[in-house]
Scaffold this motif. Structure first.
Motif, short mmCIF file in Angstrom:
data_model
loop_
_atom_site.label_atom_id
_atom_site.label_comp_id
_atom_site.label_asym_id
_atom_site.label_seq_id
_atom_site.Cartn_x
_atom_site.Cartn_y
_atom_site.Cartn_z
N ASN A 216 -2.30 3.01 -4.15
CA ASN A 216 -1.78 3.25 -2.80
C ASN A 216 -0.71 4.34 -2.81
OD1 ASN A 216 -1.54 2.41 0.10
ND2 ASN A 216 0.54 1.90 -0.57
N THR B 267 -2.70 -6.67 -11.70
CA THR B 267 -3.65 -6.29 -10.65
C THR B 267 -2.93 -5.73 -9.43
OG1 THR B 267 -5.14 -8.06 -11.38
CG2 THR B 267 -5.53 -7.12 -9.20
N PHE C 4 -3.16 -1.83 -7.69
CA PHE C 4 -3.35 -1.48 -6.27
C PHE C 4 -2.14 -0.72 -5.72
CE2 PHE C 4 -6.53 -4.91 -6.52
CZ PHE C 4 -7.60 -4.27 -5.90
N GLU D 4 -8.25 5.91 -2.45
CA GLU D 4 -9.06 4.80 -1.97
C GLU D 4 -10.35 4.75 -2.79
OE1 GLU D 4 -9.77 4.98 2.18
OE2 GLU D 4 -7.64 4.99 2.73
N LEU E 147 -14.28 -1.27 -6.58
CA LEU E 147 -13.32 -2.36 -6.38
C LEU E 147 -13.95 -3.72 -6.64
CD1 LEU E 147 -11.31 -1.30 -3.19
CD2 LEU E 147 -10.48 -1.50 -5.53
#
Length: 224
Positions: A165, A157, A161, A170, A176
């Motif tokens: 990033n 996980t 992310f 985004e 999300l």
């Protein structure tokens, strides 16, 4: 002919000393043998699990099914499936697989050690100690198996992310939320299935071992 007194006969019969079928030494030998067998069963089950998951891990690794499933999560969240992302995931996946197999192999070895020690153990207090240590080893194996699952899911996980990033992506809040809920539910269900599996397979054997332990402690208390 003398009168037959049934009550007197019952009283005389009940007062007769009852001979024990087995003495404590024979019972100890039987419990020792049973305990060795129970430990042996768990040892062979763990050996089977080790080889089964090793073969399955190698198969899926070369097939790339788990990699594709992971990368599909990234694509759904808007990330690009770049060679850097694929290589990074392959390296992490390989390290975690090796770690999982090393941990399992360690416990297989510990189970084998416990089996050998109980096999040659003749002292009553020593046998009790061996069984208690074996129970702790089994409980530790179950707990660490669940913790590894949680740790692996957390690492994957975090990597997701991190990848998002690094690509300045985004995802939408709704995406999300769905992703996080899916991860939590999948991890919780998997942990529950692992617990139920060990509870069923190992639990049956451990209950019998517990009965042996209770009998051994009773014998020990009589010898004090």
């Amino acid at each position: 002919m003398p009168e037959f007194d049934l009550d007197s006969f019952k009283k005389t019969w009940q007062e007769q000393p009852v001979q024990e079928k087995y003495d404590n030494k024979e019972i100890l030998q039987m419990l020792n043998r049973k305990s060795r067998n129970y430990v042996k069963y768990i040892f062979w089950i763990s050996v089977f699990e080790f080889f089964f998951f090793s073969v399955m891990g190698i198969f899926y690794f070369f097939q790339g099914d788990e990699t594709n499933g992971f990368l599909s999560y990234l694509e759904k969240l808007g990330a690009r499936k770049t060679p850097e992302v694929e290589n990074s995931f392959d390296n992490i996946y390989l390290i975690l697989k090796i770690l999982s197999l090393v941990v399992t192999a360690y416990f297989v070895y510990k189970f084998y050690q416990n089996y050998r020690k109980i096999r040659i153990e003749e002292n009553l207090k020593g046998l009790i100690t061996r069984i208690i240590k074996f129970k702790k080893t089994v409980n530790a194996f179950i707990l660490i198996s669940i913790l590894l699952l949680v740790a692996f899911t957390s690492i994957f996980t975090i990597f997701i992310f991190y990848s998002l990033n690094s690509q300045n992506i985004e995802p939408k809040n709704s995406e999300l939320i769905i992703f996080v809920i899916g991860i939590v539910l999948t991890t919780g269900l998997s942990a529950l299935l692992i617990w139920l599996y060990y509870r069923l397979v190992y639990g049956i054997i451990m209950k019998k071992l517990d009965k042996n332990l209770i009998q051994l402690k009773e014998i020990d208390s009589q010898e004090i």
